[in-house]
Motif scaffolding. Sequence first.
Motif, PDB file in Angstrom:
ATOM      1  N   GLN A  91      41.277  40.788  45.893  1.00 49.06           N
ATOM      2  CA  GLN A  91      42.227  39.687  45.814  1.00 49.06           C
ATOM      3  C   GLN A  91      42.384  39.014  47.178  1.00 49.06           C
ATOM      4  OE1 GLN A  91      45.766  41.643  44.129  1.00 49.06           O
ATOM      5  NE2 GLN A  91      45.274  40.650  42.191  1.00 49.06           N
ATOM      6  N   VAL A  92      42.646  37.700  47.134  1.00 51.49           N
ATOM      7  CA  VAL A  92      42.783  36.901  48.351  1.00 51.49           C
ATOM      8  C   VAL A  92      44.103  36.148  48.300  1.00 51.49           C
ATOM      9  CG1 VAL A  92      41.745  35.064  49.757  1.00 51.49           C
ATOM     10  CG2 VAL A  92      40.274  36.673  48.513  1.00 51.49           C
ATOM     11  N   VAL A 120      36.146  32.410  49.954  1.00 53.83           N
ATOM     12  CA  VAL A 120      36.785  33.375  49.052  1.00 53.83           C
ATOM     13  C   VAL A 120      35.725  34.265  48.405  1.00 53.83           C
ATOM     14  CG1 VAL A 120      38.106  33.641  46.914  1.00 53.83           C
ATOM     15  CG2 VAL A 120      38.829  31.961  48.618  1.00 53.83           C
ATOM     16  N   ASP A 121      34.639  33.661  47.929  1.00 52.16           N
ATOM     17  CA  ASP A 121      33.563  34.451  47.328  1.00 52.16           C
ATOM     18  C   ASP A 121      33.004  35.473  48.326  1.00 52.16           C
ATOM     19  OD1 ASP A 121      33.797  33.028  44.974  1.00 52.16           O
ATOM     20  OD2 ASP A 121      32.152  31.645  45.441  1.00 52.16           O
ATOM     21  N   TRP A 122      32.874  35.047  49.572  1.00 56.51           N
ATOM     22  CA  TRP A 122      32.365  35.946  50.621  1.00 56.51           C
ATOM     23  C   TRP A 122      33.338  37.102  50.859  1.00 56.51           C
ATOM     24  CZ3 TRP A 122      34.191  37.497  55.373  1.00 56.51           C
ATOM     25  CH2 TRP A 122      33.275  38.075  56.254  1.00 56.51           C
ATOM     26  N   ILE A 123      34.629  36.779  50.908  1.00 53.24           N
ATOM     27  CA  ILE A 123      35.640  37.806  51.211  1.00 53.24           C
ATOM     28  C   ILE A 123      35.641  38.901  50.152  1.00 53.24           C
ATOM     29  CG2 ILE A 123      38.133  38.226  51.313  1.00 53.24           C
ATOM     30  CD1 ILE A 123      38.399  35.524  52.744  1.00 53.24           C
ATOM     31  N   VAL A 124      35.618  38.528  48.872  1.00 52.42           N
ATOM     32  CA  VAL A 124      35.777  39.549  47.827  1.00 52.42           C
ATOM     33  C   VAL A 124      34.564  40.486  47.770  1.00 52.42           C
ATOM     34  CG1 VAL A 124      37.345  38.137  46.455  1.00 52.42           C
ATOM     35  CG2 VAL A 124      34.881  38.017  46.019  1.00 52.42           C
ATOM     36  N   ARG A 125      33.479  40.133  48.439  1.00 51.28           N
ATOM     37  CA  ARG A 125      32.318  41.037  48.496  1.00 51.28           C
ATOM     38  C   ARG A 125      32.406  42.019  49.662  1.00 51.28           C
ATOM     39  NH1 ARG A 125      29.453  36.030  47.663  1.00 51.28           N
ATOM     40  NH2 ARG A 125      28.778  36.070  49.859  1.00 51.28           N
TER      41      ARG A 125
END
Length: 449
Positions: A93-94, A81-86
């Motif tokens: 948002q996920v 999740v941390d990787w995605i929001v970057r």
Amino acid sequence: MRTLTCPVPGADLALTVVEAAAPGPVVLIRTPYGRQNHFAEAEGWARRGFPCVIGDVRGRFGSTGDFEPYRHEEADGAAVVDWIVRQPFCDGQVLPVGGSYAAHCAITAALARQDKVRGVIAAVPALGLGATIREPGGAARLACRVGWWSEHGDTRLPRAPRDTRELAKRVPVSDIHPKSPGWQRLWTAPRRDSALWNEMKDTRLPLLAVGGLADPFAADTVDLARTWGGPARLLMGPWGHELDTRQALGHKIGKAYLDWVHALDRLRGHKELIAVTDEGDWRVMTAPQTRFELAVERAGFVADPDRPYPDHRGHNYAILRTSLPQGEIHGPLTVELNAKADCADADWFAHGWLDDTYLGHGVRRIRDGATKFTVDCPPAGAKATANAVLTIEISGHNWPRHARNPHTGQDPFTATELLPSTRTVLAATAVLPWAPEGADAVRAEEIAA
């Protein structure tokens, strides 16, 4: 479609990214069964404006590290999740989504990163090691676990499926997979992760829980929705673990997912829907608990591990019956028993039928010699015509679906001696969530209301 990796301590997690036409909330699916199996689903989300990231869990398929079922999913999911929001394709948002094992991945990732998650979808959820092996009533599942560990346990890539019937006969059960560390951990895992379930109570995230009335985890799906602290929607249909929702819904489950996502801004409170037919008759899953006394047509039986019910059908189960008025069953049912066994450790299974329609089963493990107790069964949805016959069969085994209780007080996992047990049912009552025909009728689409 791009393949990338997300580094985490001890592993590199393989991800496939399917971008939408513009940045948006990113659907996250993490699975132990191969992310390639979700490419079509990911493309469907992307066409509708939702970028999608599919990931192999640690130690499976393209991800490095060791596969230890459920152990790393919270931390690894949070890292993804941390990787995605970057990433530039994410609007910040996920939306974690998943079924079975992947439902656990979705829930733990969502709870670990609530400030970055819009909502979570969990279908036919297998919520941890203990939840997969233990029924809510205490008995141990066997056939499905033998099959799963034969195919997926302690391996990066699945093995060829095996005929597990002969494996399930092995005594002790620990010898079914004697070289598997995971098989040994499975049987000592607590039924539930109390920390996880406490987090569920405290969250304010929206949840869509989808379950099958014929799914082994139906009761856990209901508990998940009822425990969840945020706005929750529960959809229980006449499906098994494979979730073929063309029955009752008339379309694949993806449409219900999309409708729910589009309704996120207006969701409040809890709502539960259950199907009472395969044709799409839906009801609100609340109904008064109504008691029906059961006639004991066969009281005594022997629960013999060498001839277990239902593999053998003779005098190894009690028979209870009653006639019902016209009406409907809208949810979990309970069987109250006054019964006795000649052993201190006994499993009591209750299998229900409405005329020729199977309603499901529940089990209660009694270890203190109690003679008055209840057997809670998963939810059922059904219509009863006037004078329909409710039949309950009470047995001491449900093999090979469940491990045979040895009746000695030993754990079925390590027991080498299996003894017969003599049982008698003295009286019984069925407690049904009973409603008049057509009461609380709704459309399935109201799950997004």
